[in-house]
Design a protein around this motif. Structure first.
Motif, PDB file in Angstrom:
ATOM      1  N   ASP A   1     103.591  11.026  58.792  1.00 43.69           N
ATOM      2  CA  ASP A   1     102.820  11.620  57.712  1.00 43.69           C
ATOM      3  C   ASP A   1     101.353  11.278  57.849  1.00 43.69           C
ATOM      4  O   ASP A   1     100.482  12.116  57.653  1.00 43.69           O
TER       5      ASP A   1
ATOM      6  N   GLY B   1     104.486  18.853  49.953  1.00 42.27           N
ATOM      7  CA  GLY B   1     105.180  17.573  49.950  1.00 42.27           C
ATOM      8  C   GLY B   1     106.227  17.461  48.853  1.00 42.27           C
ATOM      9  O   GLY B   1     106.978  16.489  48.824  1.00 42.27           O
TER      10      GLY B   1
ATOM     11  N   ARG C   1     109.822  20.293  51.242  1.00 41.75           N
ATOM     12  CA  ARG C   1     109.958  19.559  52.491  1.00 41.75           C
ATOM     13  C   ARG C   1     111.042  20.205  53.345  1.00 41.75           C
ATOM     14  O   ARG C   1     111.949  20.850  52.828  1.00 41.75           O
TER      15      ARG C   1
ATOM     16  N   LEU D   1     110.645  15.724  56.321  1.00 40.24           N
ATOM     17  CA  LEU D   1     109.210  15.719  56.601  1.00 40.24           C
ATOM     18  C   LEU D   1     108.544  16.962  56.045  1.00 40.24           C
ATOM     19  O   LEU D   1     109.198  17.960  55.762  1.00 40.24           O
ATOM     20  N   THR D   2     107.229  16.890  55.896  1.00 39.87           N
ATOM     21  CA  THR D   2     106.507  18.085  55.472  1.00 39.87           C
ATOM     22  C   THR D   2     106.290  18.983  56.686  1.00 39.87           C
ATOM     23  O   THR D   2     106.391  18.548  57.837  1.00 39.87           O
TER      24      THR D   2
ATOM     25  N   VAL E   1     103.827  17.817  59.558  1.00 41.43           N
ATOM     26  CA  VAL E   1     104.233  16.923  60.635  1.00 41.43           C
ATOM     27  C   VAL E   1     104.846  17.742  61.769  1.00 41.43           C
ATOM     28  O   VAL E   1     104.504  17.568  62.946  1.00 41.43           O
TER      29      VAL E   1
ATOM     30  N   THR F   1     100.965  15.325  51.527  1.00 38.57           N
ATOM     31  CA  THR F   1     101.650  14.376  50.649  1.00 38.57           C
ATOM     32  C   THR F   1     100.981  14.281  49.288  1.00 38.57           C
ATOM     33  O   THR F   1     101.604  13.882  48.318  1.00 38.57           O
TER      34      THR F   1
END
Lengths: 314, 382
Positions: free
Chosen positions: A13, A124, A129, A147-148, A151, A217
């Motif tokens: 992140d 986020g 996600r 993960l978003t 990434v 995030t």
């Protein structure tokens, strides 16, 4: 094991915006145009991302707005440095300084604040996600379960950029323009076109990185915190990685790991270690970066014609 | 004086339309003001009101509160000139230093330390202030020397090291030295946050009564001249400039002709750090009188813009430092026109952008000049 997965996810992140901006630097400098405006571009797109997301109530629109402003700023940089052979450092500094002034102005104009923007839909949030629940129990790979999108984008684009630069004709042309534009020109490569393309592409990469800061995030734009030097860290990561995509990735990961290590150390410090002032922990990633350079990496050599404006013989 | 101007206005082209070189920076400033005005207009605010407020409070134009705003102008200018010179020294030697920000911090904290700590605090001003300034320059120079050493001995890119050192300085000072409980923090019972206040003997002498204007601007005049002298009248300057001109060719030519480039790189970075730190000491010795818990920086990064507007020449930097100081002094007053006080930064960035576009500005001016000339000659033929 959960802790390890968490740490890796945190590292990814943290690394994503730096890596994305750093890739932007790699493609731009491969074509011989120095881009120290990464910081400014990230600020621009972080803000426009939040703005777009607030207007449309949809984070994807925000991302598109961020990319849009990235194209505009990239075109501005290219207009100065490619069309008019202006000094690339000067142009980059101009973008950085303007971004500082103009974003505060917009923040006040649009959100009636000079500090934080209101919260907007972002990537986020739990629903947005990318969920790969079957991975969550496996060590290491489990880090990739929630993960978003940023990434994943940063990882995919690293591979994509490597392929583009080293396995396609366009990539060869970009690199040849960065190494020796005159020779490239004699072989029939349109140097200006290639440079325009590389600068704008680089700016788009940095813009995605900027959007990752505000829509990744976090869910808002924080005037003092967003970018806050990440663009310069990206610049350092690019040089650290010797102007290659995977090098930039390793550098970004190294820096992000040091950052996560610092968080963990600071949180788990017991006894004498807890007496160490927080400043030392915060400065640790930067010490480690210099240490890694001294110990391992050593001298970095960039593209030969990097930073030299190209003018056609008339 | 003539040489000053030659060096200042770029490229030293002795061309027919030499006066265009003189016009380019002025036209850039003018264009930036116009574009900034259009921007304000497009957001529904009044650009004329904004500029009137900005320049009335900037200290450039005599007016009701001119005395104090003029003093503030010179106070902030001296810091911008310091960081601008710091960038320019490195740039002249072919090094790209982003480290002025961290060196500025180091200078400020060292000035605070030697300003309040005991054995020095009792000395008369005439001894105390020089001691502080020398220590500031030594520490600041050392901070710059780290990057210079790593560049010279290990070939590590100075950009990375200076960026990292900025953050290290920031965190060590604000996360260790200055906060409550840190080695430099004031005792809790004094009720002061940040470092203790410096002794009165450490304050820079005021040169304009009823204002805060102190000798910092004179120090910067002297330093600007010294740097010009160093760059253009000494072997050091000659070799440094030779390295700067050949930086893109890895400084091969000066190396071949016997220049000890690694020694020079270290000297250049030391000097660059020392000058930036000097700017940091002004903010403590002249304005804040302590190192506060929250320190508003940014002078280092603005120094890059100042140096670029001034074409990396000492006299140019002096003038552009005054300009940026004026914009910053007038900054808060634009809030009356409902415009955020960061507005002058937009102008500053636009000036830099037009400086980068100097080829375009030159092209347009040249076209203008030629058109005028041809119309004049045509007229005379008739």
């Amino acid at each position: 094991m959960q802790l390890l997965n968490l740490a890796i996810a945190m590292m990814l992140d943290f690394a994503a915006p730096i890596l994305l901006a750093s890739l932007g630097g790699v493609i731009s400098e491969s074509s011989g145009v120095v881009n120290i405006a990464l910081e400014g571009i990230m600020r621009f797109s972080a803000f426009f991302g939040v703005w777009g997301s607030a207007v449309a109530k949809n984070q994807w629109v925000g991302l598109l707005w961020g990319i849009g402003i990235g194209i505009v700023v990239g075109a501005f940089h290219a207009y100065i440095t490619v069309k008019w052979a202006g000094d690339q450092i000067v142009s980059g500094v101009a973008i950085n300084v303007v971004s500082l002034g103009i974003i505060t102005y917009f923040l006040e104009l649009i959100f009636k604040t000079t500090g934080y923007s209101p919260s907007v839909p972002y990537f986020g949030s739990a629903a947005n996600r990318i969920s790969l629940t079957f991975l969550s129990k496996i060590p290491v790979l489990g880090a990739f379960s929630r993960l978003t999108i940023f990434v994943w984008l940063s990882l995919l684009l690293t591979g994509g950029l490597h392929f583009l630069l080293y396995h396609t004709v366009l990539g060869l042309r970009i690199r040849s323009v960065g190494e020796n534009p005159t020779a490239a020109e004699t072989l029939g490569v349109n140097v200006f076109k290639i440079k325009w393309f590389a600068v704008i592409m680089g700016s788009v990469f940095a813009a995605i990185g900027g959007a990752a800061l505000s829509l990744g995030t976090m869910a808002s734009f924080n005037n003092t915190g967003v970018a806050g030097g990440k663009g310069f860290i990206a610049l350092a990561a690019m040089i650290f990685g010797k102007w290659t995509p995977f090098g930039a990735m390793l550098a970004a990961f190294l820096f992000a790991s040091a950052q996560v290590l610092q968080f963990i150390l600071q949180a788990t410090a017991r006894g004498i270690a807890s007496q160490i002032p927080s400043g030392f922990y915060s400065a640790l990633p930067y010490f480690l970066t210099i240490g890694a350079l001294v110990g391992v990496v050593g001298k970095a050599v960039g593209p030969a014609a990097d930073g030299i404006p190209y003018k056609k013989e008339s | 004086m003539k040489e000053f101007f030659y060096r200042l206005f770029m490229n030293r082209r002795r061309e027919k339309y030499w006066w265009i070189n003189l016009l380019v920076p002025l036209v850039s400033i003018f264009l930036a003001l116009i574009v900034g005005g259009i921007f304000i207009q497009s957001t529904g605010r009044n650009p004329f009101l904004a500029y009137r407020l900005l320049f009335n409070a900037s200290g450039l134009i005599p007016g009701p509160y001119w005395r104090s705003s003029f003093a503030e102008l010179l106070l902030s200018s001296s810091m911008f000139i310091a960081t601008g010179l710091s960038f320019a020294i490195a740039a002249k030697g072919g090094l790209f230093s982003i480290g002025a920000e961290g060196q500025f911090y180091v200078g400020a904290v060292v000035a605070a330390f030697f300003g309040y700590s005991k054995p020095f605090a009792g000395l008369p001003s005439i001894i105390h202030i020089p001691i502080i300034l020398i220590m500031v320059m030594l520490f600041g120079g050392f901070w710059g020397l780290i990057a210079g050493y790593l560049k010279a001995k290990r070939g590590i890119h100075e950009v990375i090291v200076t960026i990292m050192l900025n953050w290290i300085a920031f965190y060590l000072i604000q996360g260790w030295l200055v906060p409550t409980g840190g080695p430099m923090a004031a005792k809790v019972e004094t009720g002061v946050s940040g470092t203790p206040y410096i002794s009165p003997t450490a304050k820079l002498p005021i040169i304009l009564s009823n204002t805060r204007l102190n000798i910092s601007i004179f120090i910067m005049i002297a330093v600007s001249f010294l740097i010009w002298f160093l760059l253009y009248r000494t072997t050091f300057g000659y070799e440094a400039r030779a390295m700067g001109h050949t930086a893109i060719y890895n400084m091969e030519a000066p190396k071949v002709s016997g220049v000890n480039t690694s020694k020079r790189i270290m000297q250049i970075m030391f000097l660059s750090g020392a000058v930036a730190a000097l700017g940091g000491s002004f903010i403590v010795l002249g304005i804040l009188s302590q190192f506060p818990p929250v320190f508003e920086g940014g002078y280092g990064f603005d120094g890059i813009a100042v140096a670029l507007i001034g074409q990396n020449e000492p006299l140019g930097i002096f003038l552009s430092g005054i300009l940026i100081g004026a914009l910053r002094t007038g900054a808060t007053s634009v809030q009356i026109a409902r415009i955020p006080k960061t507005f002058p930064q937009i102008i500053e960035g636009l000036i830099v952008a037009f400086i980068a576009l100097h080829e375009l500005v030159r092209y347009l001016l040249l076209k203008l000049a030629k058109a005028k000339k041809s119309s004049v000659t045509e007229g005379s033929v008739e």
